[in-house]
Design an enzyme around this catalytic site. Sequence first.
Site, PDB file in Angstrom:
ATOM      1  N   GLU A 169      51.563  81.325-110.785  1.00 24.94           N
ATOM      2  CA  GLU A 169      52.473  80.201-111.018  1.00 24.94           C
ATOM      3  C   GLU A 169      51.879  79.217-112.017  1.00 24.94           C
ATOM      4  OE1 GLU A 169      51.410  81.512-108.166  1.00 24.94           O
ATOM      5  OE2 GLU A 169      52.707  80.975-106.484  1.00 24.94           O
ATOM      6  N   CYS A 217      46.224  81.097-110.216  1.00 26.06           N
ATOM      7  CA  CYS A 217      47.388  81.792-109.676  1.00 26.06           C
ATOM      8  C   CYS A 217      48.427  82.055-110.777  1.00 26.06           C
ATOM      9  CB  CYS A 217      48.053  80.960-108.598  1.00 26.06           C
ATOM     10  SG  CYS A 217      46.986  80.499-107.231  1.00 26.06           S
TER      11      CYS A 217
HETATM   12 ZN    ZN Z   1      48.670  79.124-106.324  1.00 25.33          ZN
END
Ligand code: ZN
Length: 142
Positions: free
Chosen positions: A62, A60
């Site tokens: 993040e 992801c």
């Molecule tokens: Zn994530």
Amino acid sequence: MSSVATSRKIDALVRSATTVAEQAYAPYSGFRVGAALLLTNGETVTGVNVENVSYGLTICAERSALMQAVTRYGPGVRIAAAAVVNLNDAPSPPCGACRQVLAEFIDANAPVSFPAGSAGAVGMITVPFRELLPFAFDLQLK
Ligand code: ZN
């Protein structure tokens, strides 16, 4: 530059996340996500989602940004604020895995901004990190 996350700094983080989202590698889902982290040292780092044909190995935005932060500034890095956006006009709060990984480096009161709502009514909201993961796994070893 102070690391206190004012609303102007959060707006700047959202803009950085939106810009970097264009770099996302999302050939399978088409869901392009960008994240920006304001560090307590005043620096900002960004990341995007990087998908994989196996799906499960996708990382992801993040976590991508966090790896960038540790790589650049070392293991003592701390996050003062975070923003997550996507280019799909859809809700995208940080997933559970990202919440747990961010918990290692983010201040409990750090504001986290992300698109919330439902299709057709998606808007950015900002909440303190502790509200996203009130019972983070923590062995209290450090
Ligand atoms: Zn994530």
